[in-house]
Design a protein around this motif. Structure first.
Motif, PDB file in Angstrom:
ATOM      1  N   ASN A  91       0.769  -1.121   0.094  1.00 41.17           N
ATOM      2  CA  ASN A  91      -0.229   0.124   0.054  1.00 41.17           C
ATOM      3  C   ASN A  91       0.911   1.080  -0.086  1.00 41.17           C
ATOM      4  OD1 ASN A  91      -2.665  -1.200   0.013  1.00 41.17           O
ATOM      5  ND2 ASN A  91      -2.261  -1.503   2.198  1.00 41.17           N
ATOM      6  N   ASN A  92       2.082   1.015  -0.207  1.00 45.83           N
ATOM      7  CA  ASN A  92       3.093   2.122  -0.172  1.00 45.83           C
ATOM      8  C   ASN A  92       3.136   2.766  -1.667  1.00 45.83           C
ATOM      9  OD1 ASN A  92       4.962   4.081   0.237  1.00 45.83           O
ATOM     10  ND2 ASN A  92       6.837   2.944   0.886  1.00 45.83           N
ATOM     11  N   VAL A  93       2.546   3.768  -1.836  1.00 41.08           N
ATOM     12  CA  VAL A  93       2.206   4.320  -3.164  1.00 41.08           C
ATOM     13  C   VAL A  93       3.554   4.757  -3.747  1.00 41.08           C
ATOM     14  CG1 VAL A  93       1.390   6.276  -4.529  1.00 41.08           C
ATOM     15  CG2 VAL A  93      -0.055   5.118  -2.945  1.00 41.08           C
ATOM     16  N   ASP A  94       4.512   5.236  -3.057  1.00 43.37           N
ATOM     17  CA  ASP A  94       6.103   5.409  -3.339  1.00 43.37           C
ATOM     18  C   ASP A  94       6.641   4.479  -3.978  1.00 43.37           C
ATOM     19  OD1 ASP A  94       5.319   8.374  -2.960  1.00 43.37           O
ATOM     20  OD2 ASP A  94       6.080   8.226  -0.959  1.00 43.37           O
ATOM     21  N   ALA A  95       6.273   3.206  -3.516  1.00 41.47           N
ATOM     22  CA  ALA A  95       7.288   2.121  -3.717  1.00 41.47           C
ATOM     23  C   ALA A  95       6.662   1.194  -4.851  1.00 41.47           C
ATOM     24  CB  ALA A  95       7.744   1.274  -2.481  1.00 41.47           C
ATOM     25  N   THR A  96       5.523   1.455  -5.388  1.00 38.27           N
ATOM     26  CA  THR A  96       4.727   0.546  -6.226  1.00 38.27           C
ATOM     27  C   THR A  96       4.908   1.042  -7.640  1.00 38.27           C
ATOM     28  OG1 THR A  96       2.812   1.968  -5.880  1.00 38.27           O
ATOM     29  CG2 THR A  96       2.922  -0.073  -4.530  1.00 38.27           C
ATOM     30  N   GLU A  97       4.684  -0.185  -8.409  1.00 34.26           N
ATOM     31  CA  GLU A  97       5.284   0.201  -9.930  1.00 34.26           C
ATOM     32  C   GLU A  97       3.743  -0.439 -10.635  1.00 34.26           C
ATOM     33  OE1 GLU A  97      10.072   0.272  -9.710  1.00 34.26           O
ATOM     34  OE2 GLU A  97       8.873  -1.396 -10.594  1.00 34.26           O
ATOM     35  N   LEU A  98       3.321   0.159 -11.631  1.00 32.18           N
ATOM     36  CA  LEU A  98       2.445  -0.202 -12.455  1.00 32.18           C
ATOM     37  C   LEU A  98       3.088  -0.333 -14.074  1.00 32.18           C
ATOM     38  CD1 LEU A  98      -0.406  -1.343 -13.255  1.00 32.18           C
ATOM     39  CD2 LEU A  98      -0.756   0.986 -14.245  1.00 32.18           C
ATOM     40  N   PHE A  99       3.024  -1.895 -14.396  1.00 31.77           N
ATOM     41  CA  PHE A  99       3.650  -2.199 -15.763  1.00 31.77           C
ATOM     42  C   PHE A  99       2.547  -2.373 -16.563  1.00 31.77           C
ATOM     43  CE2 PHE A  99       7.274  -3.193 -13.224  1.00 31.77           C
ATOM     44  CZ  PHE A  99       8.408  -3.077 -14.124  1.00 31.77           C
ATOM     45  N   ILE A 100       2.272  -1.535 -17.679  1.00 31.21           N
ATOM     46  CA  ILE A 100       1.336  -1.702 -18.848  1.00 31.21           C
ATOM     47  C   ILE A 100       1.860  -2.326 -19.832  1.00 31.21           C
ATOM     48  CG2 ILE A 100      -0.287  -0.522 -20.366  1.00 31.21           C
ATOM     49  CD1 ILE A 100      -0.090   1.994 -18.665  1.00 31.21           C
ATOM     50  N   VAL A 101       1.483  -3.627 -20.017  1.00 28.82           N
ATOM     51  CA  VAL A 101       2.189  -4.826 -20.788  1.00 28.82           C
ATOM     52  C   VAL A 101       1.342  -4.925 -21.946  1.00 28.82           C
ATOM     53  CG1 VAL A 101       2.976  -7.064 -20.738  1.00 28.82           C
ATOM     54  CG2 VAL A 101       2.855  -5.876 -18.708  1.00 28.82           C
ATOM     55  N   GLU A 102       2.215  -5.115 -23.123  1.00 24.95           N
ATOM     56  CA  GLU A 102       1.692  -5.410 -24.445  1.00 24.95           C
ATOM     57  C   GLU A 102       1.162  -6.691 -24.667  1.00 24.95           C
ATOM     58  OE1 GLU A 102       3.129  -5.373 -29.160  1.00 24.95           O
ATOM     59  OE2 GLU A 102       4.288  -4.699 -27.669  1.00 24.95           O
ATOM     60  N   LEU A 128       1.967 -11.289 -20.620  1.00 21.60           N
ATOM     61  CA  LEU A 128       1.671 -10.886 -19.469  1.00 21.60           C
ATOM     62  C   LEU A 128       1.894 -12.325 -18.604  1.00 21.60           C
ATOM     63  CD1 LEU A 128      -0.279  -9.665 -17.301  1.00 21.60           C
ATOM     64  CD2 LEU A 128      -2.333 -10.870 -18.214  1.00 21.60           C
ATOM     65  N   GLY A 129       1.795 -13.441 -19.047  1.00 24.48           N
ATOM     66  CA  GLY A 129       1.991 -14.792 -18.379  1.00 24.48           C
ATOM     67  C   GLY A 129       3.288 -14.796 -18.007  1.00 24.48           C
ATOM     68  N   THR A 130       4.505 -14.400 -18.963  1.00 22.18           N
ATOM     69  CA  THR A 130       5.645 -14.167 -18.438  1.00 22.18           C
ATOM     70  C   THR A 130       6.095 -13.024 -17.330  1.00 22.18           C
ATOM     71  OG1 THR A 130       6.392 -15.161 -20.620  1.00 22.18           O
ATOM     72  CG2 THR A 130       8.072 -14.378 -19.283  1.00 22.18           C
ATOM     73  N   ALA A 131       5.516 -12.039 -17.506  1.00 22.22           N
ATOM     74  CA  ALA A 131       5.760 -10.912 -16.772  1.00 22.22           C
ATOM     75  C   ALA A 131       5.134 -11.324 -15.356  1.00 22.22           C
ATOM     76  CB  ALA A 131       4.953  -9.402 -17.391  1.00 22.22           C
ATOM     77  N   ASN A 132       4.096 -12.044 -15.363  1.00 25.41           N
ATOM     78  CA  ASN A 132       3.568 -12.220 -13.938  1.00 25.41           C
ATOM     79  C   ASN A 132       4.347 -13.057 -13.249  1.00 25.41           C
ATOM     80  OD1 ASN A 132       1.298 -12.020 -12.172  1.00 25.41           O
ATOM     81  ND2 ASN A 132       0.487 -14.267 -12.769  1.00 25.41           N
ATOM     82  N   VAL A 133       5.062 -13.930 -13.700  1.00 23.93           N
ATOM     83  CA  VAL A 133       6.000 -14.856 -13.076  1.00 23.93           C
ATOM     84  C   VAL A 133       7.254 -14.222 -12.706  1.00 23.93           C
ATOM     85  CG1 VAL A 133       7.571 -16.905 -13.290  1.00 23.93           C
ATOM     86  CG2 VAL A 133       5.291 -17.086 -14.252  1.00 23.93           C
ATOM     87  N   ALA A 134       7.914 -13.159 -13.611  1.00 18.13           N
ATOM     88  CA  ALA A 134       9.169 -12.395 -13.588  1.00 18.13           C
ATOM     89  C   ALA A 134       8.579 -11.265 -12.400  1.00 18.13           C
ATOM     90  CB  ALA A 134       9.367 -11.832 -14.848  1.00 18.13           C
ATOM     91  N   ARG A 135       7.698 -10.641 -12.216  1.00 19.65           N
ATOM     92  CA  ARG A 135       7.548  -9.662 -11.430  1.00 19.65           C
ATOM     93  C   ARG A 135       7.880  -9.952  -9.976  1.00 19.65           C
ATOM     94  NH1 ARG A 135       1.721  -8.279  -9.343  1.00 19.65           N
ATOM     95  NH2 ARG A 135       0.622 -10.576  -9.122  1.00 19.65           N
ATOM     96  N   ASN A 136       7.859  -8.891  -9.119  1.00 17.89           N
ATOM     97  CA  ASN A 136       7.853  -9.061  -7.625  1.00 17.89           C
ATOM     98  C   ASN A 136       6.543  -8.508  -7.356  1.00 17.89           C
ATOM     99  OD1 ASN A 136       8.002  -8.528  -4.825  1.00 17.89           O
ATOM    100  ND2 ASN A 136      10.261  -8.115  -5.069  1.00 17.89           N
ATOM    101  N   SER A 137       5.667  -9.602  -6.788  1.00 16.66           N
ATOM    102  CA  SER A 137       4.261  -9.233  -6.476  1.00 16.66           C
ATOM    103  C   SER A 137       4.136  -8.448  -5.552  1.00 16.66           C
ATOM    104  CB  SER A 137       3.578 -10.529  -6.680  1.00 16.66           C
ATOM    105  OG  SER A 137       4.076 -11.299  -5.465  1.00 16.66           O
ATOM    106  N   GLU A 138       5.067  -7.961  -4.506  1.00 18.39           N
ATOM    107  CA  GLU A 138       5.046  -7.168  -3.520  1.00 18.39           C
ATOM    108  C   GLU A 138       4.794  -5.909  -3.769  1.00 18.39           C
ATOM    109  OE1 GLU A 138       4.652  -5.665   0.256  1.00 18.39           O
ATOM    110  OE2 GLU A 138       4.757  -7.805  -0.312  1.00 18.39           O
ATOM    111  N   PHE A 139       5.515  -5.236  -4.954  1.00 16.23           N
ATOM    112  CA  PHE A 139       5.260  -3.913  -5.465  1.00 16.23           C
ATOM    113  C   PHE A 139       5.139  -3.493  -6.656  1.00 16.23           C
ATOM    114  CE2 PHE A 139       9.727  -4.833  -5.652  1.00 16.23           C
ATOM    115  CZ  PHE A 139      10.425  -4.165  -6.554  1.00 16.23           C
ATOM    116  N   GLN A 140       5.038  -4.584  -7.626  1.00 16.18           N
ATOM    117  CA  GLN A 140       4.797  -4.533  -8.992  1.00 16.18           C
ATOM    118  C   GLN A 140       3.777  -5.082  -9.609  1.00 16.18           C
ATOM    119  OE1 GLN A 140       8.455  -6.626 -10.348  1.00 16.18           O
ATOM    120  NE2 GLN A 140       9.526  -4.499 -10.876  1.00 16.18           N
TER     121      GLN A 140
END
Length: 691
Positions: free
Chosen positions: A460-471, A476-488
């Protein structure tokens, strides 16, 4: 508790002798903020406006067409006009010269009756005397009656200085002195003063930028008046001259922030009203008296293609930044004119839809000017007009004049375009209100209101979070495994989104992909966008490193620049940089990783030559055609992990230039885009084309 004796003693101490009576200009020095608003830079500039406005009032009455303002290197300010000059004869009631009356008596001047000025910026008659009271020295010279007359003051007290500057020896002495002769036709007034540093704050200084803006503004409001500004402070010298003959028509074009939808329209009219004011009768008593006032209204309006509105208002060329009865009357008349124009018009306004003030103001640039004698301002700083009848009369004139324009046959096409813009603004307002409900971050129980394809993060820390808009869904499937779901968080988009530079606001909000992006960002859009409500600290475009991916990034950039610009201006929008090639080394030598990534063709050639020179063996280099060709570890290491990735930040150094570039690349006009492509084709090397 006090004893009765002490109470009686306290009451006896409060006698008439304990009352403080401030004579003349003492009240101004005791409470300067009552007269000039403050003792910082704002108050210092207000003193300058008072002296300049006296000269402008003369020009407004048809006397003199040139004013010179000079900021001296000794801290002085000089204002010189070529008007009639302050009267130098004796004022019968005080026995003082006109110059001394103007500079030493509060509420004295030629702006109260209708004999000298019909409409001026001043009501109170305190401008020159207040500046005099707050100056360590003030010199005034008047060219009139074939002579030059002079008088000096120290903190409001008349006298004679033996030398230049405020620290010269001073002898109190009243009376106006004749110091020279001039041609009979030569008239004018020169005022030179040094602000009193006992009154103003140490860091208060005159702003040359504000002075230039005010001089430019005045030259628009008084066509043909030339104002020269010289700044000789700090050992340098600069000169600017301002003169405009186009009046407020030219002013509206100057202020407009967008491309024109209409030409400048002038709304003009004249009316009168009766005002009840207290006046002294022959017995010396204040009696309520009805006085007839004339009101001149002159307004320039112009609509543009954007949605921001710019409105400047003036009373007798004095700016009223906080509006007043003339502005509220203008807005009321504007709204009524548009509402009436839709009566009997089919196909524009549907049943249940309504037009409000904000719909009519969208994209509007307006300069509202009124002229009347003795306007009622709220305070000496004249920021708000308070004369009540002005609202009704301005509303009537605007409604009549604009209504005639909207219904005239020769302007029917332009009127139709304006009506469509107002209706579009109305529908957008209603749609935006619905979107506003989804502007705040939802918790786990509320996340169902967000798009189901959003893969949100846990933090919930807005300053630390990131939104990836994925083509695309494949990446999406690969990015979902690659991301850090804590802040991405991940939001996939399908194909290319709508080109919002060509589409209307309503079409943009109806587009599923655009609506999803605005909803997920959670801060609204357009004028309602609130950057503090954004749900993520960074927004990152992640598309393939090919021409289609570049087009998608350009479409996304257009959406954010047009409808979420504060997020771009805050430096919170980025573009990911995925690799183009991968080298897999065979038995890598010391200091080399097994996998080496390159991000451009030039970098690929350099790395290929380097590995060959070192004798390092490697498998056939792999060229990535898209994000979906990478596995999760590769995507995380190269594009998503903050430790290794490269991001390009979208910036707006010059909003006007950026607006023009977006319009050229993404707008409706094909010719400039074609010219840009043709010119760029000659600069492109053929071997760089990936065919």
């Amino acid at each position: 508790m006090q004893s009765p004796t002490s109470k009686q003693q306290h009451s006896r101490d409060y006698e008439a002798k304990n009352l403080l009576v401030l004579e003349g200009l003492e009240a101004v020095r005791k409470r300067p903020a009552m007269y000039i608003g403050s003792t910082d830079t704002r108050g210092l500039m207000h003193c300058l406006w008072e002296i300049i406005d006296n000269a402008v009032d003369e020009a407004l009455s048809g006397y003199g067409d040139e004013i010179e303002v000079m900021l001296g290197d000794d801290g002085s300010v000089t204002v010189h006009d070529h008007a009639r000059g302050i009267p130098v004869d004796t004022e019968p009631r005080t026995g003082l010269s006109g110059v001394e009356v103007v500079f030493t008596k509060l509420h004295a001047g030629g702006k109260f009756g209708n004999s000298s000025y019909n409409a001026t910026g001043g009501l109170h008659g305190v401008g020159a005397s207040v500046v005099n009271a707050l100056s360590s020295r003030l010199d005034v010279q008047v060219d009139r009656n074939s002579a030059t007359w002079e008088m000096s003051f120290r903190r409001g007290v008349p006298g004679v200085f033996d030398g230049d500057g405020p620290d010269a020896p001073f002898t109190p002495q009243g009376g106006l002195r004749k110091v020279g002769r001039v041609a009979k036709a030569k008239t004018g007034t020169r005022v030179r003063y040094w602000p009193d540093r006992q009154i103003f704050l140490a860091d208060a200084g005159l702003s040359i930028t504000q002075l230039h803006d005010r001089a430019r503004q005045t030259s628009f409001l008084v066509p043909g008046l030339r104002i020269d500004v010289d700044d000789a402070r700090d050992g340098t010298s600069s000169h600017e001259s301002f003169v405009h003959v186009g009046g407020i028509t030219e002013f509206a074009d100057f202020l407009a922030p967008d491309a024109p939808l209409t030409d400048v329209i002038r709304l003009q009219g004249r009316d009168s009203f009766v005002e009840t004011v207290p006046m002294l009768d022959e017995a010396g008593a204040m009696t309520a008296t009805d006085v007839e006032r004339d009101l001149d209204v002159d307004i320039a309006v112009r609509w543009g293609t954007g949605y921001d509105s710019v409105l400047r208002s003036f009373v007798n060329i004095i700016a009223t930044p906080k509006g007043g009865t003339h502005v509220s009357g203008f807005e009321r008349g504007l709204t009524r004119a548009f509402v009436k124009s839709f009566e009997g018009t089919r196909g524009l306004l549907k049943a249940g839809e309504e037009i409000v003030k904000d719909d009519c103001l969208e994209g509007l640039t307006a300069v509202v000017t009124v002229r009347l004698a003795e306007p009622q301002f709220e305070g000496q700083t004249k920021e708000v007009l308070g004369t009540p009848p002005v609202q009704r009369l301005v509303a009537r004139i605007v409604e009549t004049e604009l209504g005639a324009f909207l219904s005239a046959n020769k302007t029917r096409a332009i009127a139709r375009t304006l009506q469509e813009k107002v209706v579009s603004a109305s529908r957008t307002r209603v749609q935006a209100r619905a979107h506003k409900e989804n502007q705040r971050r939802k918790n786990a129980l509320e996340s169902s209101s967000l798009p189901p394809k959003l893969k949100d993060c846990r933090s919930n820390n807005v300053d630390a979070t990131e939104l990836f808009i994925v083509e695309g869904d494949s990446a999406l499937g690969t990015a979902n495994v690659a991301r850090n779901s804590e802040f991405q968080a991940l939001l996939p988009i399908r194909g290319k989104i709508l080109n919002v530079q060509k589409a209307s606001v309503g079409d943009m909000l109806k587009n599923a992909e655009c609506a999803s992006i605005i909803q997920v960002v959670g801060a609204g859009s357009g004028r309602t966008f609130d950057v503090e409500s954004a749900r993520y600290g960074k927004v990152i475009f992640m598309a393939d490193a090919d021409s289609d991916g570049a087009h998608i990034r350009c479409l996304l950039a257009t959406l954010f620049f047009r409808y979420m610009r504060p997020l771009v201006e805050a430096g919170r929008v980025f573009s990911a940089v995925p690799p183009l090639h991968r080298f897999e080394l065979i038995n890598p030598k010391r200091g080399l990783e097994k996998y080496i990534y390159t991000y451009s063709d030039a970098e690929y050639q350099r790395k290929l030559a380097e590995l060959t020179k070192r004798g390092q063996k490697f498998k056939e280099p792999q060229r990535y055609k898209g994000l979906g060709e990478m596995d999760a570890d590769q995507l995380a290491d190269t594009t998503m992990s903050p430790r290794h990735r490269t991001l390009r930040r979208l910036t707006v150094d010059d909003a006007a230039n950026a607006e023009r570039v977006f319009e050229m690349l993404m707008g409706n006009d094909v010719a400039p885009r074609k010219e840009f492509i043709v010119e760029g084709a000659y600069a492109l090397e053929a071997d760089r084309i990936d065919a």
